[in-house]
Every structure is written in structure tokens, then in C-alpha cells.
Scaffold this motif. Structure first.
Motif, PDB file in Angstrom:
ATOM      1  N   ASN A   1      -7.264  22.879  -0.834  1.00 25.98           N
ATOM      2  CA  ASN A   1      -6.876  23.978  -1.731  1.00 25.98           C
ATOM      3  C   ASN A   1      -5.376  24.256  -1.682  1.00 25.98           C
ATOM      4  O   ASN A   1      -4.942  25.402  -1.675  1.00 25.98           O
ATOM      5  CB  ASN A   1      -7.661  25.257  -1.422  1.00 25.98           C
ATOM      6  N   LEU A   2      -4.602  23.195  -1.617  1.00 26.05           N
ATOM      7  CA  LEU A   2      -3.143  23.284  -1.679  1.00 26.05           C
ATOM      8  C   LEU A   2      -2.669  22.491  -2.882  1.00 26.05           C
ATOM      9  O   LEU A   2      -3.359  21.597  -3.378  1.00 26.05           O
ATOM     10  CB  LEU A   2      -2.503  22.723  -0.406  1.00 26.05           C
ATOM     11  N   GLN A   3      -1.470  22.796  -3.346  1.00 23.80           N
ATOM     12  CA  GLN A   3      -0.879  22.063  -4.457  1.00 23.80           C
ATOM     13  C   GLN A   3       0.273  21.222  -3.912  1.00 23.80           C
ATOM     14  O   GLN A   3       1.195  21.757  -3.288  1.00 23.80           O
ATOM     15  CB  GLN A   3      -0.364  23.039  -5.516  1.00 23.80           C
ATOM     16  N   LEU A   4       0.214  19.924  -4.131  1.00 26.69           N
ATOM     17  CA  LEU A   4       1.301  19.036  -3.724  1.00 26.69           C
ATOM     18  C   LEU A   4       2.350  19.096  -4.821  1.00 26.69           C
ATOM     19  O   LEU A   4       2.187  18.526  -5.900  1.00 26.69           O
ATOM     20  CB  LEU A   4       0.803  17.598  -3.525  1.00 26.69           C
ATOM     21  N   ALA A   5       3.435  19.811  -4.564  1.00 23.77           N
ATOM     22  CA  ALA A   5       4.486  20.002  -5.564  1.00 23.77           C
ATOM     23  C   ALA A   5       5.478  18.855  -5.553  1.00 23.77           C
ATOM     24  O   ALA A   5       6.076  18.544  -6.582  1.00 23.77           O
ATOM     25  CB  ALA A   5       5.216  21.319  -5.309  1.00 23.77           C
ATOM     26  N   GLU A   6       5.660  18.220  -4.404  1.00 21.03           N
ATOM     27  CA  GLU A   6       6.661  17.161  -4.314  1.00 21.03           C
ATOM     28  C   GLU A   6       6.254  16.160  -3.241  1.00 21.03           C
ATOM     29  O   GLU A   6       5.822  16.530  -2.159  1.00 21.03           O
ATOM     30  CB  GLU A   6       8.017  17.784  -3.951  1.00 21.03           C
ATOM     31  N   TYR A   7       6.362  14.901  -3.590  1.00 23.77           N
ATOM     32  CA  TYR A   7       6.162  13.806  -2.641  1.00 23.77           C
ATOM     33  C   TYR A   7       7.353  12.890  -2.809  1.00 23.77           C
ATOM     34  O   TYR A   7       7.580  12.343  -3.885  1.00 23.77           O
ATOM     35  CB  TYR A   7       4.855  13.062  -2.943  1.00 23.77           C
ATOM     36  N   SER A   8       8.159  12.748  -1.756  1.00 28.23           N
ATOM     37  CA  SER A   8       9.338  11.903  -1.886  1.00 28.23           C
ATOM     38  C   SER A   8       9.550  11.066  -0.635  1.00 28.23           C
ATOM     39  O   SER A   8       9.879  11.597   0.424  1.00 28.23           O
ATOM     40  CB  SER A   8      10.584  12.746  -2.187  1.00 28.23           C
ATOM     41  N   PRO A   9       9.328   9.765  -0.766  1.00 25.17           N
ATOM     42  CA  PRO A   9       9.655   8.876   0.358  1.00 25.17           C
ATOM     43  C   PRO A   9      11.168   8.689   0.436  1.00 25.17           C
ATOM     44  O   PRO A   9      11.864   8.682  -0.582  1.00 25.17           O
ATOM     45  CB  PRO A   9       8.954   7.569   0.004  1.00 25.17           C
ATOM     46  N   GLU A  10      11.686   8.552   1.624  1.00 24.10           N
ATOM     47  CA  GLU A  10      13.123   8.363   1.816  1.00 24.10           C
ATOM     48  C   GLU A  10      13.465   6.909   1.490  1.00 24.10           C
ATOM     49  O   GLU A  10      12.900   5.979   2.075  1.00 24.10           O
ATOM     50  CB  GLU A  10      13.489   8.704   3.262  1.00 24.10           C
ATOM     51  N   ILE A  11      14.393   6.714   0.584  1.00 19.35           N
ATOM     52  CA  ILE A  11      14.729   5.378   0.087  1.00 19.35           C
ATOM     53  C   ILE A  11      15.240   4.484   1.211  1.00 19.35           C
ATOM     54  O   ILE A  11      14.865   3.320   1.302  1.00 19.35           O
ATOM     55  CB  ILE A  11      15.783   5.469  -1.047  1.00 19.35           C
ATOM     56  N   GLN A  12      16.096   5.015   2.085  1.00 20.74           N
ATOM     57  CA  GLN A  12      16.655   4.200   3.167  1.00 20.74           C
ATOM     58  C   GLN A  12      15.555   3.644   4.072  1.00 20.74           C
ATOM     59  O   GLN A  12      15.651   2.524   4.557  1.00 20.74           O
ATOM     60  CB  GLN A  12      17.635   5.027   4.004  1.00 20.74           C
ATOM     61  N   SER A  13      14.512   4.441   4.299  1.00 26.27           N
ATOM     62  CA  SER A  13      13.438   3.961   5.159  1.00 26.27           C
ATOM     63  C   SER A  13      12.571   2.921   4.445  1.00 26.27           C
ATOM     64  O   SER A  13      11.933   2.098   5.090  1.00 26.27           O
ATOM     65  CB  SER A  13      12.580   5.130   5.654  1.00 26.27           C
ATOM     66  N   MET A  14      12.557   2.959   3.120  1.00 27.12           N
ATOM     67  CA  MET A  14      11.793   1.956   2.367  1.00 27.12           C
ATOM     68  C   MET A  14      12.509   0.608   2.380  1.00 27.12           C
ATOM     69  O   MET A  14      11.881  -0.435   2.466  1.00 27.12           O
ATOM     70  CB  MET A  14      11.578   2.424   0.917  1.00 27.12           C
ATOM     71  N   ILE A  15      13.831   0.662   2.315  1.00 25.84           N
ATOM     72  CA  ILE A  15      14.624  -0.561   2.263  1.00 25.84           C
ATOM     73  C   ILE A  15      14.818  -1.146   3.660  1.00 25.84           C
ATOM     74  O   ILE A  15      14.726  -2.344   3.856  1.00 25.84           O
ATOM     75  CB  ILE A  15      16.006  -0.280   1.620  1.00 25.84           C
TER      76      ILE A  15
ATOM     77  N   VAL B   1       8.682  10.333   4.874  1.00 26.66           N
ATOM     78  CA  VAL B   1       8.166  10.960   3.667  1.00 26.66           C
ATOM     79  C   VAL B   1       8.350  12.467   3.782  1.00 26.66           C
ATOM     80  O   VAL B   1       8.125  13.056   4.832  1.00 26.66           O
ATOM     81  CB  VAL B   1       6.660  10.635   3.507  1.00 26.66           C
ATOM     82  N   SER B   2       8.762  13.088   2.680  1.00 24.05           N
ATOM     83  CA  SER B   2       8.850  14.550   2.609  1.00 24.05           C
ATOM     84  C   SER B   2       7.795  15.051   1.641  1.00 24.05           C
ATOM     85  O   SER B   2       7.630  14.500   0.541  1.00 24.05           O
ATOM     86  CB  SER B   2      10.224  14.995   2.118  1.00 24.05           C
ATOM     87  N   LEU B   3       7.090  16.086   2.036  1.00 19.13           N
ATOM     88  CA  LEU B   3       6.067  16.700   1.192  1.00 19.13           C
ATOM     89  C   LEU B   3       6.417  18.165   0.995  1.00 19.13           C
ATOM     90  O   LEU B   3       6.868  18.835   1.921  1.00 19.13           O
ATOM     91  CB  LEU B   3       4.686  16.623   1.845  1.00 19.13           C
ATOM     92  N   LEU B   4       6.193  18.665  -0.208  1.00 18.60           N
ATOM     93  CA  LEU B   4       6.320  20.092  -0.480  1.00 18.60           C
ATOM     94  C   LEU B   4       4.976  20.555  -1.015  1.00 18.60           C
ATOM     95  O   LEU B   4       4.505  20.073  -2.046  1.00 18.60           O
ATOM     96  CB  LEU B   4       7.430  20.371  -1.497  1.00 18.60           C
TER      97      LEU B   4
ATOM     98  N   GLU C   1       0.804  -1.219   0.000  1.00 19.59           N
ATOM     99  CA  GLU C   1       0.000   0.000   0.000  1.00 19.59           C
ATOM    100  C   GLU C   1       0.842   1.276   0.000  1.00 19.59           C
ATOM    101  O   GLU C   1       0.278   2.370  -0.031  1.00 19.59           O
ATOM    102  CB  GLU C   1      -0.920   0.021   1.225  1.00 19.59           C
ATOM    103  N   THR C   2       2.133   1.167   0.027  1.00 21.98           N
ATOM    104  CA  THR C   2       2.972   2.362   0.104  1.00 21.98           C
ATOM    105  C   THR C   2       2.864   3.223  -1.150  1.00 21.98           C
ATOM    106  O   THR C   2       3.051   4.437  -1.067  1.00 21.98           O
ATOM    107  CB  THR C   2       4.450   1.991   0.338  1.00 21.98           C
ATOM    108  N   ASP C   3       2.539   2.633  -2.291  1.00 21.13           N
ATOM    109  CA  ASP C   3       2.409   3.438  -3.508  1.00 21.13           C
ATOM    110  C   ASP C   3       1.122   4.256  -3.499  1.00 21.13           C
ATOM    111  O   ASP C   3       1.010   5.258  -4.194  1.00 21.13           O
ATOM    112  CB  ASP C   3       2.481   2.555  -4.748  1.00 21.13           C
TER     113      ASP C   3
END
Length: 178
Positions: free
Chosen positions: A106-120, A128-131, A90-92
């Protein structure tokens, strides 16, 4: 008036008067004068402390009211959700969930980036980092939606920057996962 003839006063008595008078003067110089100086210093400290007490008496009601405000209950609509771990498959879906929540707020999600080390890794957390971009007042509804996520472990950091016409919000989240 009668004249006192110093030769008629016994020397022993005169010596006793001089020693006794010197003792009194010495007592005044060594005991009473330092005690007076110390008393004046203590009076100054008493005045300072009484001023502090007056200030505290004035500020105590304000402090009490602020203390009551900080102990307020969480806002309505913020229900405590039991922590559930995110399944590996379900992570995707998490990115789409954040996109949907941002759109609803009413916000724009400009960036969604999960940290690779935490996935592995086997840490049990997905970092997860959100912008996000948008109006500052739209951030609160978004945060309330995030807090309702059952797999949200903690919000590590929120950074707010002023962009040209909007604000940028960077969030670092820890999501519980299997």
C-alpha cells in the motif's frame, strides 16, 4: 598553693620543654591538620561514589532488560536468503519488482532510479534510489519484502520526510550484480 619560682627552674629544662612543645605544635600543624582536610575530601568522594553505586543498582535491571530486547531474534517471516547476483539482462525487471512490492504494501513508488555509474562500472553492485509515498506503518512490510530479495546486498540509507498528507521515504539500496 605553692608558687613556682621561674628562677628556680633550670634553663636547660625550660628550653627542652619549649622545644618539645614547639615540635608537638609543628607536628599538629604540618601532619594532622592536612590529613584531616584530605580525609574530609575523601569522605566527599566516597559519598559521591556511593550515590553512583545506588543509581547503578537501581538502573541495572532496566539496562539488563534493554540489553535482552536488543538481542532478540529477527521477526518471523524474515528469512535469511543467500545472496545471488543479479544477471545483467535482469536489471530492467528490478523496477517492476519494486513497483509490485510497493503496491502490495500500500505504498506508491514515485521514483526508481538506478545510478548510471554503477550500471557502467565493474563494481559488482547496482546502486538504486527509490522514492516511496504512503503511510509510515506500510513501510515495514515493504522493507521485509526487500530483505527477502536474493540480490539485495545492503540498504545504505533510509530517509523519511513528512509531506502534506503522507510521508515520503527515500531508500538507497545496493543490489549485487554480475
Amino acid at each position: 598553693m605553692a608558687k613556682i619560682n621561674l628562677t628556680s627552674v633550670p634553663t636547660k629544662s625550660l628550653l627542652n620543654v619549649i622545644i618539645f612543645g614547639g615540635g608537638i605544635i609543628l607536628f599538629v600543624l604540618l601532619a594532622i591538620l592536612p590529613a584531616q582536610r584530605e580525609s574530609k575530601a575523601l569522605d566527599g568522594r566516597i559519598e559521591e561514589i556511593s550515590e553512583r553505586i545506588k543509581e547503578e543498582q537501581i538502573l541495572t535491571p532496566l539496562y539488563d532488560s534493554l540489553l535482552k530486547k536488543t538481542q532478540m531474534k529477527p521477526p518471523e517471516g524474515l528469512n535469511v536468503v543467500p545472496l545471488e547476483k543479479l544477471k545483467r539482462g535482469e536489471t530492467d525487471k528490478v523496477g517492476r519488482t519494486f513497483q509490485k512490492m510497493a503496491k502490495e504494501s500500500n505504498l506508491q513508488l514515485a521514483e526508481y532510479s538506478p545510478e548510471i555509474q554503477s550500471m557502467i562500472g565493474e563494481t559488482g553492485n547496482l546502486k538504486v534510489s527509490l522514492l516511496l509515498r504512503g503511510d509510515f506503518f506500510n513501510l515495514q512490510p515493504f522493507l521485509l519484502q526487500i530483505c527477502r530479495l536474493p540480490y539485495l546486498d545492503k540498504i545504505e540509507e533510509i530517509t523519511i520526510k513528512s509531506a502534506s498528507d503522507t510521508k515520503e521515504f527515500r531508500l538507497r539500496l545496493h543490489l549485487a550484480r554480475e
